[in-house]
Design an enzyme around this catalytic site. Structure first.
Site, short mmCIF file in Angstrom:
data_model
loop_
_atom_site.label_atom_id
_atom_site.label_comp_id
_atom_site.label_asym_id
_atom_site.label_seq_id
_atom_site.Cartn_x
_atom_site.Cartn_y
_atom_site.Cartn_z
N GLU A 110 53.03 101.11 16.72
CA GLU A 110 53.72 101.31 18.00
C GLU A 110 54.31 99.96 18.44
OE1 GLU A 110 51.19 102.22 21.42
OE2 GLU A 110 52.71 103.67 22.04
N LYS A 112 40.75 103.39 38.14
CA LYS A 112 40.85 101.98 37.72
C LYS A 112 42.24 101.84 37.10
CE LYS A 112 40.84 99.20 34.83
NZ LYS A 112 42.03 98.31 34.58
N GLU A 125 45.52 96.45 35.25
CA GLU A 125 45.50 95.16 35.95
C GLU A 125 46.88 94.48 35.92
OE1 GLU A 125 44.10 96.13 33.22
OE2 GLU A 125 43.33 94.50 31.96
N ARG A 126 47.81 95.01 35.10
CA ARG A 126 49.15 94.41 35.06
C ARG A 126 49.98 94.80 36.29
NH1 ARG A 126 47.24 92.16 31.62
NH2 ARG A 126 46.95 92.71 29.45
N PHE A 158 49.56 100.45 31.91
CA PHE A 158 50.57 99.79 32.76
C PHE A 158 51.90 100.52 32.80
CE2 PHE A 158 52.04 98.07 28.70
CZ PHE A 158 53.42 98.04 28.89
N CYS A 171 54.92 106.21 25.79
CA CYS A 171 54.21 106.85 24.68
C CYS A 171 55.03 107.99 24.11
CB CYS A 171 52.85 107.36 25.15
SG CYS A 171 52.99 108.74 26.28
N SER A 194 46.07 102.32 24.92
CA SER A 194 46.34 102.11 23.49
C SER A 194 45.25 102.78 22.64
CB SER A 194 46.39 100.61 23.21
OG SER A 194 45.18 100.02 23.62
P1 NAD Z 1 45.61 99.27 27.19
O1 NAD Z 1 44.83 100.08 26.23
O2 NAD Z 1 45.73 97.81 26.93
O3 NAD Z 1 45.00 99.39 28.67
C1 NAD Z 1 44.80 100.64 29.28
C2 NAD Z 1 43.64 100.52 30.26
O4 NAD Z 1 42.46 100.19 29.53
C3 NAD Z 1 43.82 99.45 31.33
O5 NAD Z 1 43.39 99.96 32.57
C4 NAD Z 1 42.91 98.32 30.85
O6 NAD Z 1 42.33 97.59 31.92
C5 NAD Z 1 41.84 99.04 30.08
N1 NAD Z 1 41.32 98.27 28.93
C6 NAD Z 1 42.02 97.42 28.13
N2 NAD Z 1 41.22 96.94 27.15
C7 NAD Z 1 40.00 97.49 27.35
C8 NAD Z 1 38.75 97.38 26.66
N3 NAD Z 1 38.60 96.61 25.58
N4 NAD Z 1 37.70 98.10 27.12
C9 NAD Z 1 37.83 98.89 28.20
N5 NAD Z 1 38.99 99.03 28.89
C10 NAD Z 1 40.07 98.34 28.47
O7 NAD Z 1 47.05 99.97 27.29
P2 NAD Z 1 48.34 99.45 28.05
O8 NAD Z 1 48.91 98.30 27.30
O9 NAD Z 1 48.07 99.31 29.51
O10 NAD Z 1 49.29 100.74 27.91
C11 NAD Z 1 50.11 100.98 26.80
C12 NAD Z 1 49.48 101.94 25.82
O11 NAD Z 1 49.17 103.18 26.48
C13 NAD Z 1 50.42 102.32 24.70
O12 NAD Z 1 49.69 102.34 23.50
C14 NAD Z 1 50.90 103.70 25.06
O13 NAD Z 1 51.31 104.51 23.98
C15 NAD Z 1 49.67 104.26 25.70
N6 NAD Z 1 49.99 105.41 26.54
C16 NAD Z 1 49.63 106.63 26.09
C17 NAD Z 1 49.97 107.76 26.82
C18 NAD Z 1 49.59 109.12 26.33
O14 NAD Z 1 49.73 110.07 27.08
N7 NAD Z 1 49.12 109.26 25.11
C19 NAD Z 1 50.64 107.62 28.03
C20 NAD Z 1 50.98 106.34 28.47
C21 NAD Z 1 50.64 105.23 27.71
#
Ligand code: NAD
Length: 484
Positions: free
Chosen positions: A382, A174, A177-178, A150, A282, A227
């Protein structure tokens, strides 16, 4: 009537047909912007099938033809940058300036991908063996999926999409969803840019949709950003299904401030690194290790500069916007409470912030905690909020050692005027992105981007030439003409 989030499949807009869904809510006002119904397995099938059908002819189009829609897309993104930025502000909560900035970084990836005719070239060696010429040919593989988070809804899809299609693959996004609305608009622009039907597809949904995508037999590979627990799960599940995968995870970034550093400058950069996008980055440097002789002076300047930051609705002239959801705001507050219970000192409290005219926003002001010990949760996890955790260090080696004990390895910064410290930092720090005298170690689009340890699962990173390798396979071709 409430706006519905739709999928873009095979060159047209279609409704999603799952059983469940959620509203898209403006984090600053609490207004509902749209309703999202998750995609069903049949919706996922339809998108992957459309991709694979398009791939049959797209892979054989001349490379010059494949990049023409990308040039048009880049132009459309430039023309619509303000409008896209405002969409990001309303669904994500960050400021308009931050949204403009993330779009700029996204557009740079489109520009880099337009150089695919040069970047995709393989190798050729005449007389590799007696009378034999040998060539490495980079070939696209099929339909690739990107699952994105998101926090940068405009930029992160563009770490992948331009490279996937320029190399001759089809693509399915994909988004989170937020905040899926900026992707809706970007796909309207992709449609206008003139890609053949099915080359780019958009599928909305949540975890179940992702499971359908990453295990789908028609998918060649998956890029994930999100994450750490989900990144690890995606990496393992996708690899077990026999596909290519790269999965970027969460972070816990540290900054070291040496007593040789310019204090005002290092505070300014540290604060903006920790609090930009309300800390939902991140690359946020939120643990600040300060050499003990300047700790008090640094803390004082940090509080002063944090006091000057304005918080509010990102479409207004403010320095910091809202957090993504009330649940996430509560989580960040719990981390602050937990750190105080552990023994941290409250140097600046951002919890009592109120924003005139926006009583229902998920706002939190910059919060500064002092004396944060390594074992506190706030040092390890984090937080993803505007919280700066300060600690003293005595020797530079101890500061690097503390940083390296973090399970994460996304980024780190050092503020110093000593070349020897910069050299040791560059050599010994276990993180994928390092910065000296800069708060945020963000690579330009022509360098790859990825972390280490629990911040990344895979080998090829996002952006630039790593993406070309991820999206292609090298066929080796040898040729002999005995009569020549
Ligand atoms: P998230 O992991 O909750 O969701 C990311 C994506 O995964 C979304 O599209 C979501 O629909 C999907 N998802 C969520 N749970 C899932 C599951 N159990 N199985 C399959 N798919 C699932 O992350 P978020 O809250 O949207 O984003 C924040 C996180 O992203 C932070 O931890 C941040 O550090 C990380 N991030 C990392 C980078 C990087 O380059 N390393 C860049 C941006 C964000």
């Amino acid at each position: 009537m409430t706006r519905q989030v739709r999928n873009y499949v095979g060159g047209g807009w279609v409704d999603t047909s799952g059983d469940d869904g959620e509203p898209i809510v403006n984090p600053a006002t609490s207004d509902t912007l749209a309703e999202l119904t998750y995609s069903s397995s049949a919706d996922v099938d339809r998108a992957v099938d459309a991709g694979n059908e398009a791939f049959e002819s797209w892979q054989n189009r001349a490379v010059e033809e494949r990049i023409q829609p990308l040039f048009r897309f880049k132009q459309l993104l430039e023309e619509h940058q303000e409008e896209l930025a405002e969409t990001i502000v309303t669904e994500h909560g960050k400021t308009k300036q931050e949204a403009m900035g993330e779009l700029r970084r996204g557009i740079e990836n489109v520009e880099v991908a337009c150089g695919i005719p040069s970047m995709m070239q393989g190798g050729h060696l005449p007389n590799a063996a007696p009378g034999i010429d040998e060539t490495a040919i980079r070939k696209p593989l099929g339909t690739f999926v990107a699952v994105t988070p998101f926090n940068f809804p405009g930029m992160i899809p563009l770490w992948f999409l331009p490279y996937a299609v320029a190399t001759g693959n089809a693509f399915v996004l994909k988004p989170s969803e937020r905040d899926p609305l900026v992707s809706q608009r970007m796909f309207e622009l992709l449609d206008e840019a003139g890609f053949p039907d099915g080359v780019v597809n958009l599928v909305n949904g949540s975890a179940d949709t992702v499971t359908d995508l990453i295990t789908h037999e028609g998918v060649a590979g998956v890029s994930f950003v999100g994450s750490t627990p989900v990144a690890k799960h995606i990496y393992e599940t996708t690899a077990a299904a026999g596909k290519r995968v790269q999965a970027q995870g969460g972070a816990k970034n540290h900054v070291i401030v040496s007593d040789s550093a310019d204090i005002k400058f290092s505070v300014e950069k540290t604060l903006s690194s920790a609090c930009a996008c309300a800390g939902e980055r991140c690359l946020a440097n939120d643990v600040v290790l300060v050499q003990k002789s300047i700790y008090e002076e640094f803390a004082e300047e940090l509080i002063k500069q944090a006091d000057e930051m304005t918080v509010g609705y990102g479409l207004n002239d403010v320095d910091m916007g809202a957090l993504i959801t009330p649940e996430h705001e509560s989580r960040v507050r719990e981390y602050i409470d937990g750190a105080l219970q552990d023994g941290a000192t409250l140097l600046r409290d951002g919890r009592d912030v109120s924003v005139d005219g926006y009583p229902d926003g998920n706002f939190l002001g910059p919060t500064v905690l002092g004396n944060v010990e390594e074992e506190f949760d706030i040092s390890q996890d984090e937080v993803f909020g505007p919280v700066v955790a300060l600690a003293r260090y005595d020797s530079f080696e101890n500061a690097i050692a503390r940083l390296n004990r973090s399970e994460f390895g996304n980024a780190a910064s050092l503020f110093t005027e000593r070349g020897a410290e910069a050299s040791t930092f560059r050599q010994n720090t276990e993180a994928g992105n390092l910065a000296v005298n800069a708060g945020t170690a963000a690579p330009m689009a022509f360098f790859h981007f990825g972390g280490r340890k629990a911040s990344f699962f895979g080998d090829l990173h996002a952006q630039a030439d790593d993406m070309i390798r991820f999206y292609t396979d090298e066929t080796i071709y040898i040729e002999r003409w005995p009569s020549a």
